[in-house]
Enzyme design. Structure first.
Site, short mmCIF file in Angstrom:
data_model
loop_
_atom_site.label_atom_id
_atom_site.label_comp_id
_atom_site.label_asym_id
_atom_site.label_seq_id
_atom_site.Cartn_x
_atom_site.Cartn_y
_atom_site.Cartn_z
N ASP A 287 47.07 72.44 92.44
CA ASP A 287 46.29 73.31 91.56
C ASP A 287 45.43 72.53 90.57
OD1 ASP A 287 47.19 75.93 92.45
OD2 ASP A 287 49.15 75.28 91.75
N GLU B 13 49.18 87.27 95.37
CA GLU B 13 49.80 85.96 95.45
C GLU B 13 50.36 85.68 94.06
OE1 GLU B 13 48.17 81.49 96.24
OE2 GLU B 13 47.09 83.11 97.24
#
Length: 261
Positions: free
Chosen positions: A60, A49
């Protein structure tokens, strides 16, 4: 068949679980990023990824936010990330998934972005800020031959939506293990087992678990349900602490994969 689907089909034949890692593109440099991808391929990582740096990565936590900021400071942008993949493809067929935010795609141009993914060999997309109901625009272009797969994310509060989210899903389903942002150190949702079992029951494709995973031991209780694990924030910490030493990176990946299986 897409590289992601090919790899997961092969793992299923071998009765093995997948190791998927997250890394921020452009760190420690463009060349260094390419070397890390190649090292992981050698170490047995199944899917990478590759995070495209963004100024406001809302899904995030602090580790990936900081990595994204550092990469941007080094001049990394989506054009350079495409360049990394193009160069990797000369020597490797490891499945690569872009993790990025939709503004990046809109700014590039949706049709042009998909065409570039096809050209360089990007296999999948994870777009955490693009709800299922708003995926129509990009799906118009993802029907092209060799276009990347749009990976669907589900969370512990997705229960009523799971059948809808997975109706036409391809590649794998990304099961978020907890509410909130990435990198929460194995603080999984209290009903994690039940939730994963519900997803597994509904899914026709492999089920991967991500968020807060540090080692294969973290997912041992879910081993009979999931088809693989995704390691992000902890992997970035490991790489940074080792000063991006390739042998240390390979060792972590190979040990994780061995313990996972």
């Amino acid at each position: 068949m897409n590289r992601i689907e090919e790899r997961l089909k092969e793992l299923a034949k071998q009765n093995k679980k997948a190791l998927i890692t997250y890394m921020t593109a452009g760190l420690p440099s463009l060349e260094g990023c390419k070397d890390i991808i190649m090292a992981q391929d050698e170490a047995g990582t199944d899917i990478i990824e590759l995070g495209v740096p963004f100024s406001d990565p809302v899904a995030d936590g602090p580790v990936i936010q900081e990595a994204s900021y550092e990469a941007i400071q080094l001049g990394t942008n989506v054009t350079k990330v495409f360049q990394i993949v193009s160069e990797v493809r000369k020597d490797s067929q490891i499945p690569i998934v872009f993790m990025l935010y939709y503004n990046t795609i809109l700014y590039y141009g949706v049709s042009e972005f998909v065409d570039k993914c096809i050209e360089v060999g990007v296999d999948g997309l994870i777009i955490p800020d693009l709800p299922y109901e708003e995926q129509g625009e990009i799906n118009e272009f993802l029907g092209k031959e060799e276009a990347p797969i749009l990976i669907q994310l589900v969370s512990p509060v997705s229960k009523q939506r799971i059948p809808t989210l997975l109706r036409d899903a391809r590649g794998f389903v990304y099961c978020v293990s907890s509410m909130g942002v990435t990198g929460q150190s194995a603080t999984f949702h209290k009903d994690i087992i039940t939730y994963l079992e519900e997803v597994k029951k509904e899914s026709k494709i492999p089920v991967m678990m991500g968020f807060g995973i540090r080692s294969a031991k973290d997912v041992a209780p879910m081993k009979n349900i999931i088809d693989g694990a995704i390691v992000g924030s902890h992997f970035i910490k490991i790489m940074k602490e080792a000063n991006y030493d390739l042998n240390s990176i390979k060792e972590y990946c190979s040990i994780f994969k061995e313990e996972l299986n």
